[in-house]
Design an enzyme around this catalytic site. Structure first.
Site, PDB file in Angstrom:
ATOM      1  N   SER A 100      -0.671  -3.180  -5.826  1.00  0.00           N
ATOM      2  CA  SER A 100      -2.311  -3.024  -5.113  1.00  0.00           C
ATOM      3  C   SER A 100      -1.953  -4.280  -3.702  1.00  0.00           C
ATOM      4  O   SER A 100      -1.698  -5.038  -3.539  1.00  0.00           O
ATOM      5  CB  SER A 100      -2.506  -1.322  -4.834  1.00  0.00           C
ATOM      6  OG  SER A 100      -3.054  -1.198  -4.322  1.00  0.00           O
ATOM      7  N   ASP A 241      -2.687  -2.713   1.998  1.00  0.00           N
ATOM      8  CA  ASP A 241      -2.606  -3.902   0.993  1.00  0.00           C
ATOM      9  C   ASP A 241      -1.345  -4.219   0.798  1.00  0.00           C
ATOM     10  O   ASP A 241      -0.557  -3.777   1.641  1.00  0.00           O
ATOM     11  CB  ASP A 241      -3.640  -2.836   0.117  1.00  0.00           C
ATOM     12  CG  ASP A 241      -3.311  -1.807  -0.256  1.00  0.00           C
ATOM     13  OD1 ASP A 241      -2.138  -0.988   0.794  1.00  0.00           O
ATOM     14  OD2 ASP A 241      -3.447  -1.255  -1.343  1.00  0.00           O
ATOM     15  N   ASP A 243       0.468  -2.648  -1.271  1.00  0.00           N
ATOM     16  CA  ASP A 243       1.746  -2.256  -1.630  1.00  0.00           C
ATOM     17  C   ASP A 243       1.686  -0.715  -0.092  1.00  0.00           C
ATOM     18  O   ASP A 243       2.437  -0.118  -1.025  1.00  0.00           O
ATOM     19  CB  ASP A 243       1.613  -1.284  -3.000  1.00  0.00           C
ATOM     20  CG  ASP A 243       0.406  -0.445  -2.844  1.00  0.00           C
ATOM     21  OD1 ASP A 243      -0.871  -0.474  -2.487  1.00  0.00           O
ATOM     22  OD2 ASP A 243       0.271   0.171  -3.989  1.00  0.00           O
ATOM     23  N   ASP A 245      -0.909   1.389   0.230  1.00  0.00           N
ATOM     24  CA  ASP A 245      -0.872   2.539   0.031  1.00  0.00           C
ATOM     25  C   ASP A 245      -2.628   2.995   0.745  1.00  0.00           C
ATOM     26  O   ASP A 245      -3.169   4.067   1.029  1.00  0.00           O
ATOM     27  CB  ASP A 245      -1.178   3.443  -1.444  1.00  0.00           C
ATOM     28  CG  ASP A 245      -1.848   2.436  -2.290  1.00  0.00           C
ATOM     29  OD1 ASP A 245      -1.963   1.180  -2.023  1.00  0.00           O
ATOM     30  OD2 ASP A 245      -2.388   2.488  -3.149  1.00  0.00           O
TER      31      ASP A 245
END
Length: 449
Positions: A100, A241, A243, A245
């Protein structure tokens, strides 16, 4: 050995804490646990742009194949893409290899079930228990019982792009938008979606090299985005960010629109169109007092959960809420998807701005965010949950709460990962609340450290 799974999967420094051996075991044991439900599970695997992604993907795949499961690799895609595609491909589970918003040396492995929701605690605990206790699951299968890598029948990126575009019913022609892709998983998808919708886009941090993910860019470092929005005289900036999400936005004046403000702006659009189920908005204990007041002024109520997007989702599923999230920009639109999705959140925010016929700054200024100060009190690990048992500490907390009543609030919570208690105070005067937070943190350390 402690728990492997945190609130967001298994995470650690790649090849040191999160090793290929652990990834292999997670794949093998994960497939074993899932094979109780389906004889030959099919597992969809996606990843972000970290250098360690290939290593962990191959190790994880080997574990699944060794257990007789099949694998579909969809390559570099946002976490929410895997949550969406697991249903499209009718897979037994999905796995995302990503850490992440962390720096590149970290990586993580998280599982989704066949419906695109994060794996149940019970299944995570089964996987964890078998690995930690080194239980032999007698998996040395041979011959045609071994699994294989399957080719994805349709282009996974195309499918996800079409899904995202289906969530917005308006064109973005003439709108100047700067996208910050964090050199991460959104670097192809975000540009494609906003281009398709007609926006005039500038894209930054979209040249991943395996080690520059989240490096001075993305939702945790929006400074370059703020400067670029002003330089380009853009209408809006959108940062994801690693990833993808999460979303942090920037208005046309270069000012941050955080998750709290984005949720309020989108919740107002949902209410105005009759789509805000039960007039409910879900948020965590960290959401700002100004957020609560803005939601109440809309004639709605806030459902409060503990910190963590999985708790936000659990609450939404129980109460029937359709929008919820965190200050960090992790926002769930349950009418569309099962997890936080930065690009989808960005589209909903743009939709809300266009529907309001106001500038982003005007919408943002309608939500007064109170100054918030966070201080850490270092204490012994065994005392993390005992601070209220100390008479001096509990008396001081009560005194500060009385002082802040109506115009601020106090939140004390133990860290989930460190020997710390976090002291958060909100109020109108930054100097006053900083002093109060520092004094309270020092007292907690003195009494319980």
């Amino acid at each position: 050995m402690g728990r492997l799974f945190g609130t967001d999967g298994v995470r650690g420094i790649a090849n040191s804490e999160l090793t290929p051996e652990l990834a292999f075991n997670l794949g093998k044991v994960g497939a074993y646990v899932l094979s109780k439900e389906e004889q030959r599970p099919v597992v969809l695997i996606g990843k972000d742009t970290r250098i360690s992604g290939d290593m962990l993907e191959d190790a994880l795949s080997a574990g699944i194949l060794a257990m007789g499961g099949n694998v579909i690799k969809v390559g570099v895609l946002p976490t929410p893409a895997v949550a969406y595609l697991v249903k499209y491909y009718k897979a037994t589970a999905g796995v995302v290899i990503s850490a992440s918003h962390n720096t590149f040396e970290y990586n993580g492995i998280k599982f989704f079930n066949s419906e695109g929701f994060k794996l149940d605690d019970e299944l995570e605990e089964q996987i964890e228990d078998i690995i930690i206790r080194n239980i032999d699951i007698n998996s040395h299968i041979t011959g045609d019982r071994l699994g294989r890598c399957l080719a994805a029948e349709d282009d996974a990126l195309d499918l996800y792009v079409k899904f995202l575009e289906s969530t917005i019913d308006t064109r973005l022609d003439g709108m100047k938008i700067v996208l910050d892709c964090a050199n991460g998983a959104s670097y192809k998808v975000a540009e494609r979606v906003f281009s398709d919708l007609g926006a005039d886009i500038t894209v930054i941090a979209n040249n991943p090299d395996g080690i520059n993910i989240n490096a001075g860019c993305g939702s945790t470092h929006p400074e370059n985005l703020q400067a670029r929005v002003i330089a380009k005289k853009a209408d809006l900036g959108l940062a994801f960010d690693g990833d993808a999400d999460r979303l942090i936005a920037v208005d046309e004046l270069g000012r941050i629109i955080d998750g709290d403000k984005t949720i309020v702006m989108c919740a107002k659009m949902l209410k105005d169109t009759g789509l805000l189920a039960k007039d409910k908005v879900t948020a965590t204990v960290m959401s700002n007092l100004g957020f609560h007041k803005a939601v109440e002024e809309m004639g709605c109520n806030v459902e409060v959960t503990q910190v963590g997007d999985r708790y936000v989702l659990e609450s939404m599923l129980k109460t029937g809420g359709v929008i919820g999230g965190e200050q960090s920009g992790h926002i769930i639109f349950l009418n569309y998807t099962t997890t936080g999705d930065g690009i989808l959140s960005a589209l909903q925010l743009v939709k809300a701005i266009k529907a309001s016929e106001k500038k982003p700054s005007e919408m943002s200024d309608e939500i007064i965010i109170y100054p918030q100060v966070l201080k850490n009190a270092a204490i012994k690990n065994e005392n993390k949950k005992k601070y209220m048992e100390d008479p001096e500490v509990s008396a001081e907390i009560a005194r500060v709460e009385t002082l802040m009543a109506g115009e601020g609030r106090v939140l004390i919570r133990p860290s989930g990962t460190e020997p710390l208690v976090r002291v958060m105070i909100e109020g109108q005067n930054i100097e006053d609340i900083t002093k109060l937070a520092q004094e309270l943190a020092l007292l907690i350390t003195k009494r319980l450290g």
